[in-house]
Design a protein around this motif. Structure first.
Motif, PDB file in Angstrom:
ATOM      1  N   ASP A  47     -18.010  34.346   2.143  1.00 29.37           N
ATOM      2  CA  ASP A  47     -19.301  34.162   2.797  1.00 29.37           C
ATOM      3  C   ASP A  47     -19.841  32.758   2.559  1.00 29.37           C
ATOM      4  N   GLY A  48     -19.582  32.212   1.380  1.00 25.65           N
ATOM      5  CA  GLY A  48     -19.989  30.836   1.103  1.00 25.65           C
ATOM      6  C   GLY A  48     -19.254  29.846   1.987  1.00 25.65           C
ATOM      7  N   GLN A  49     -17.978  30.069   2.220  1.00 26.76           N
ATOM      8  CA  GLN A  49     -17.189  29.203   3.096  1.00 26.76           C
ATOM      9  C   GLN A  49     -17.729  29.248   4.521  1.00 26.76           C
ATOM     10  N   GLU A  50     -18.094  30.430   4.963  1.00 26.33           N
ATOM     11  CA  GLU A  50     -18.670  30.588   6.303  1.00 26.33           C
ATOM     12  C   GLU A  50     -19.951  29.760   6.422  1.00 26.33           C
ATOM     13  N   LEU A  51     -20.778  29.829   5.396  1.00 25.65           N
ATOM     14  CA  LEU A  51     -22.011  29.051   5.367  1.00 25.65           C
ATOM     15  C   LEU A  51     -21.708  27.555   5.377  1.00 25.65           C
ATOM     16  N   LYS A  52     -20.785  27.145   4.547  1.00 27.24           N
ATOM     17  CA  LYS A  52     -20.430  25.729   4.438  1.00 27.24           C
ATOM     18  C   LYS A  52     -19.919  25.167   5.768  1.00 27.24           C
ATOM     19  N   VAL A  53     -19.115  25.944   6.456  1.00 22.43           N
ATOM     20  CA  VAL A  53     -18.536  25.500   7.728  1.00 22.43           C
ATOM     21  C   VAL A  53     -19.605  25.342   8.808  1.00 22.43           C
ATOM     22  N   HIS A  54     -20.554  26.285   8.847  1.00 21.53           N
ATOM     23  CA  HIS A  54     -21.514  26.306   9.945  1.00 21.53           C
ATOM     24  C   HIS A  54     -22.840  25.618   9.652  1.00 21.53           C
ATOM     25  N   LEU A  55     -23.094  25.258   8.416  1.00 20.13           N
ATOM     26  CA  LEU A  55     -24.371  24.663   8.051  1.00 20.13           C
ATOM     27  C   LEU A  55     -24.705  23.392   8.841  1.00 20.13           C
ATOM     28  N   PRO A  56     -23.800  22.438   8.962  1.00 23.90           N
ATOM     29  CA  PRO A  56     -24.146  21.232   9.735  1.00 23.90           C
ATOM     30  C   PRO A  56     -24.497  21.547  11.193  1.00 23.90           C
ATOM     31  N   ASP A  57     -23.736  22.417  11.830  1.00 21.12           N
ATOM     32  CA  ASP A  57     -24.009  22.781  13.220  1.00 21.12           C
ATOM     33  C   ASP A  57     -25.339  23.524  13.340  1.00 21.12           C
ATOM     34  N   ALA A  58     -25.608  24.417  12.396  1.00 24.83           N
ATOM     35  CA  ALA A  58     -26.864  25.174  12.432  1.00 24.83           C
ATOM     36  C   ALA A  58     -28.058  24.238  12.308  1.00 24.83           C
ATOM     37  N   LEU A  59     -27.949  23.231  11.462  1.00 22.91           N
ATOM     38  CA  LEU A  59     -29.032  22.256  11.328  1.00 22.91           C
ATOM     39  C   LEU A  59     -29.233  21.473  12.623  1.00 22.91           C
ATOM     40  N   GLN A  60     -28.152  21.030  13.215  1.00 21.16           N
ATOM     41  CA  GLN A  60     -28.232  20.215  14.424  1.00 21.16           C
ATOM     42  C   GLN A  60     -28.698  21.006  15.634  1.00 21.16           C
ATOM     43  N   SER A  61     -28.375  22.285  15.678  1.00 19.95           N
ATOM     44  CA  SER A  61     -28.677  23.084  16.873  1.00 19.95           C
ATOM     45  C   SER A  61     -29.903  23.985  16.705  1.00 19.95           C
ATOM     46  N   ASP A  62     -30.714  23.708  15.692  1.00 14.01           N
ATOM     47  CA  ASP A  62     -31.884  24.558  15.416  1.00 14.01           C
ATOM     48  C   ASP A  62     -31.483  26.016  15.233  1.00 14.01           C
ATOM     49  N   CYS A  63     -30.334  26.223  14.668  1.00 13.33           N
ATOM     50  CA  CYS A  63     -29.828  27.581  14.376  1.00 13.33           C
ATOM     51  C   CYS A  63     -29.725  28.417  15.657  1.00 13.33           C
ATOM     52  N   SER A  64     -29.380  27.770  16.754  1.00  9.18           N
ATOM     53  CA  SER A  64     -29.323  28.474  18.044  1.00  9.18           C
ATOM     54  C   SER A  64     -28.224  29.534  18.097  1.00  9.18           C
ATOM     55  N   LYS A  65     -27.229  29.421  17.229  1.00  6.44           N
ATOM     56  CA  LYS A  65     -26.144  30.405  17.201  1.00  6.44           C
ATOM     57  C   LYS A  65     -26.340  31.436  16.101  1.00  6.44           C
TER      58      LYS A  65
END
Length: 130
Positions: free
Chosen positions: A60-78
């Motif tokens: 679960d930590g790896q999942e967070l690490k992978v998606h964190l930059p995109d979530a920040l850039q996309s306002d967590c749209s996904k």
């Protein structure tokens, strides 16, 4: 005329088939007990060290690490609603109680303070001093 209609239908079907619904992050880990993580400094620190690249990540930590930059850039749209609420809970906790740990994350993921500035009004409304 029939050929023209057929071509219009064919092009429309092709266009529809190439439109993909917006990709969402997995909800596989949405039921993790965030309160238990917040109450346990060692566990919370392990997640922070994971996303900072200082230690090996859980799945679960790896999942967070992978998606964190995109979530920040996309306002967590996904993000799912649970992910949005959970990230808000963790950020608020870090800002209120573990500011040094938050600063480490900010140094890596928001060194210019762009995201913190963007969300500062929302954080203040939630009682968090930025």
């Amino acid at each position: 005329m029939k050929t023209f209609i057929f071509l219009v239908v064919l092009v429309s079907l092709y266009a529809l088939s190439s439109c993909k619904p917006q990709e969402k992050y997995t909800t596989k880990y949405d039921n993790i007990d965030l309160d238990a993580i917040i109450r346990n400094d060692r566990l919370l620190r392990n997640y922070i060290d994971c996303v900072l690249g200082k230690r090996k990540c859980t799945k679960d930590g790896q999942e967070l690490k992978v998606h964190l930059p995109d979530a920040l850039q996309s306002d967590c749209s996904k993000c799912s609603e649970a992910q949005k609420n959970g990230s808000r809970k963790i950020i608020n906790h870090l800002l209120k109680n573990k500011r040094g740990w938050f600063n480490e994350l900010q140094a890596k993921y928001d060194p210019a303070g762009t995201y913190l500035s963007k969300y500062s009004d929302e954080l203040r409304r939630e009682g968090v001093i930025v």
